[in-house]
Structure formats: C-alpha cells, structure tokens
Write a protein that holds these residues in place. Sequence first.
Motif, PDB file in Angstrom:
ATOM      1  N   HIS A  92       0.845  -1.702   0.349  1.00  0.00           N
ATOM      2  CA  HIS A  92      -0.605   0.273   0.117  1.00  0.00           C
ATOM      3  C   HIS A  92       0.913   1.421   0.185  1.00  0.00           C
ATOM      4  O   HIS A  92       1.950   1.330   0.935  1.00  0.00           O
ATOM      5  N   VAL A  93       0.829   2.250  -0.923  1.00  0.00           N
ATOM      6  CA  VAL A  93       1.883   3.080  -1.178  1.00  0.00           C
ATOM      7  C   VAL A  93       0.590   4.059  -0.868  1.00  0.00           C
ATOM      8  O   VAL A  93       0.214   5.019  -1.731  1.00  0.00           O
ATOM      9  N   ARG A 104      -4.124  10.596  -1.505  1.00  0.00           N
ATOM     10  CA  ARG A 104      -3.849   9.381  -2.746  1.00  0.00           C
ATOM     11  C   ARG A 104      -3.219   7.765  -2.596  1.00  0.00           C
ATOM     12  O   ARG A 104      -2.243   8.750  -2.060  1.00  0.00           O
ATOM     13  N   ALA A 105      -3.091   7.560  -3.637  1.00  0.00           N
ATOM     14  CA  ALA A 105      -2.607   5.967  -2.728  1.00  0.00           C
ATOM     15  C   ALA A 105      -3.269   4.821  -3.668  1.00  0.00           C
ATOM     16  O   ALA A 105      -4.080   5.127  -4.250  1.00  0.00           O
ATOM     17  N   VAL A 106      -2.308   3.978  -3.759  1.00  0.00           N
ATOM     18  CA  VAL A 106      -1.976   3.086  -4.730  1.00  0.00           C
ATOM     19  C   VAL A 106      -1.785   1.468  -3.762  1.00  0.00           C
ATOM     20  O   VAL A 106      -1.402   1.941  -3.270  1.00  0.00           O
ATOM     21  N   VAL A 107      -3.001   0.726  -4.310  1.00  0.00           N
ATOM     22  CA  VAL A 107      -2.648  -0.959  -3.650  1.00  0.00           C
ATOM     23  C   VAL A 107      -1.956  -1.203  -4.874  1.00  0.00           C
ATOM     24  O   VAL A 107      -2.756  -1.985  -5.721  1.00  0.00           O
ATOM     25  N   VAL A 108      -0.876  -2.670  -4.781  1.00  0.00           N
ATOM     26  CA  VAL A 108      -0.114  -3.587  -5.239  1.00  0.00           C
ATOM     27  C   VAL A 108      -0.701  -4.925  -4.815  1.00  0.00           C
ATOM     28  O   VAL A 108       0.388  -5.100  -3.485  1.00  0.00           O
ATOM     29  N   ARG A 152       6.073   1.361  -9.109  1.00  0.00           N
ATOM     30  CA  ARG A 152       6.202  -0.189  -8.355  1.00  0.00           C
ATOM     31  C   ARG A 152       5.523  -0.785  -8.674  1.00  0.00           C
ATOM     32  O   ARG A 152       5.898  -2.192  -8.062  1.00  0.00           O
ATOM     33  N   LEU A 153       4.679  -1.087 -10.448  1.00  0.00           N
ATOM     34  CA  LEU A 153       4.156  -2.197 -10.575  1.00  0.00           C
ATOM     35  C   LEU A 153       5.974  -2.472 -11.199  1.00  0.00           C
ATOM     36  O   LEU A 153       5.617  -3.955 -11.924  1.00  0.00           O
ATOM     37  N   ALA A 154       6.419  -1.731 -11.900  1.00  0.00           N
ATOM     38  CA  ALA A 154       7.830  -2.568 -12.937  1.00  0.00           C
ATOM     39  C   ALA A 154       8.615  -3.510 -11.769  1.00  0.00           C
ATOM     40  O   ALA A 154       9.926  -4.460 -12.099  1.00  0.00           O
TER      41      ALA A 154
END
Length: 235
Positions: A92-93, A104-108, A152-154
Amino acid sequence: MRLASFNIKNGVSDDGSCDPDALVRGCRTLRADVLALQEVDRGVRRSNEADQTSIVADGCSLNGLYAPARQLDGGEYGNALLARGSLVDVEHVRLPVMPGNEARAVVVARAQVDGVALSVAATHLQNRHGGPPPTPADAAEQLEQLHVVLARLAHRPGPRALLGDLNMPPEIAVPVLEDAGYEVADSEPTVVVGAPKFRIDYVAVDGLALGRSEVHDTDVSDHRALVVEVERVER
C-alpha cells in the motif's frame, strides 16, 4: 479472465441512498475475476458505517483487501482490490500530492486466478476540482502519481495490470502507459452516467492480450464500470 475498474462513489444511488444490495448487484453484473474499486468507504457515516469492500467481496464471492487513502467522517475512504482467487505480496503506497490536495494511494498485489498469476495495481489519481479532466498543462500532479504507480508495478513480475480512475483523458494517459510498455484497453466514455462525455477510467496490461472491452451502467455511482477480457500471452 475479466478485469474491471469501477469508481463506486461510495455506493451512492441517484436518490442519495447507499444501498449495499444495489452496490453488490452492480458489482456482480461485471462478472469480474479481478476488480478494482475506487471511492470506497469503511465506517463512514454517509454510507451507514458499512465496510463496502467486505460487502462486495461477500456478495460477489471474491477475496478482497482495502487500502484507505485518508480519514473521512468517522471512517476511511480509499481503494479496494478484489479477486476470484488469492491476493498476496500486498503493498500500500501513498502517492505524492500537492499541498492542500486530497490524499491518494495505490494498492499493489499479486493475484492468482484460475492458475494465472499477475501483478496488479488499483488506484485513484488526483482529480481536478470543479471542472473536466485536465489538459496537458495542468495534469502534472496526476502524471507524477501515475509514474509512481508504474514504478511500483515495474518491480513486480509480469504479467501486470493497472486498473483505476486516473482522472485523465486518453490523450494524456495513454502515451505514458504505452511508453511504459502497457497496452491500454479502449472504451466508451465512463463519466458521467446518463450523459457520458469523458473517459477517465482505465485498464492497461503488460504481458496479457486484450480482448473485448465494455462499459456497464449500474444503479450506483456517477461512473460507468469498465470491464476488459484478457488472456495470458504465451512466450
């Protein structure tokens, strides 16, 4: 496999109510194997203090995880990622935001669905208050956030998928995604329901073959849900 992104606008219907049954019905019609939700409440008074991630997970027979972006009205507000399989290696970033703007955030995570493993990110980028999606001149914050998500996905093994409300039109978002090696699913406009004019919701993949894409109107939200069929690319 069906990938879907849906900004549920805290599950609100046209009459202003937050009916959990309507939310589940809307999500169930997508028949998603991996589902990213944005503007998801947990314990917020406006949505009857419901845990909307759990409600959708239970109602759609999915495994779900919640990634709050900020505190709101006694509870939390953020993103959810759900899958018809396992979700592991969760990250969780928090995304960079300009002073005074909404968090805002992104979950990977790594999803395993029907024997196929993929790295997936679910996010909701900054919006432009009081107006349409941004022009290239004022999309700097969204683009900075998008680059963080892609970075983050990379770091994750392929195949990869990015699902979310990017709050940017295709002429801004698609070149950035394609430069990062992603193929972007085409779609009709996703906002607003009833008179859709803008496409700001996306499914982008790397190492997966895109199939049919479709938008769904439901009984909740001012967004249409985007659903995309994908297949694993044999290497």
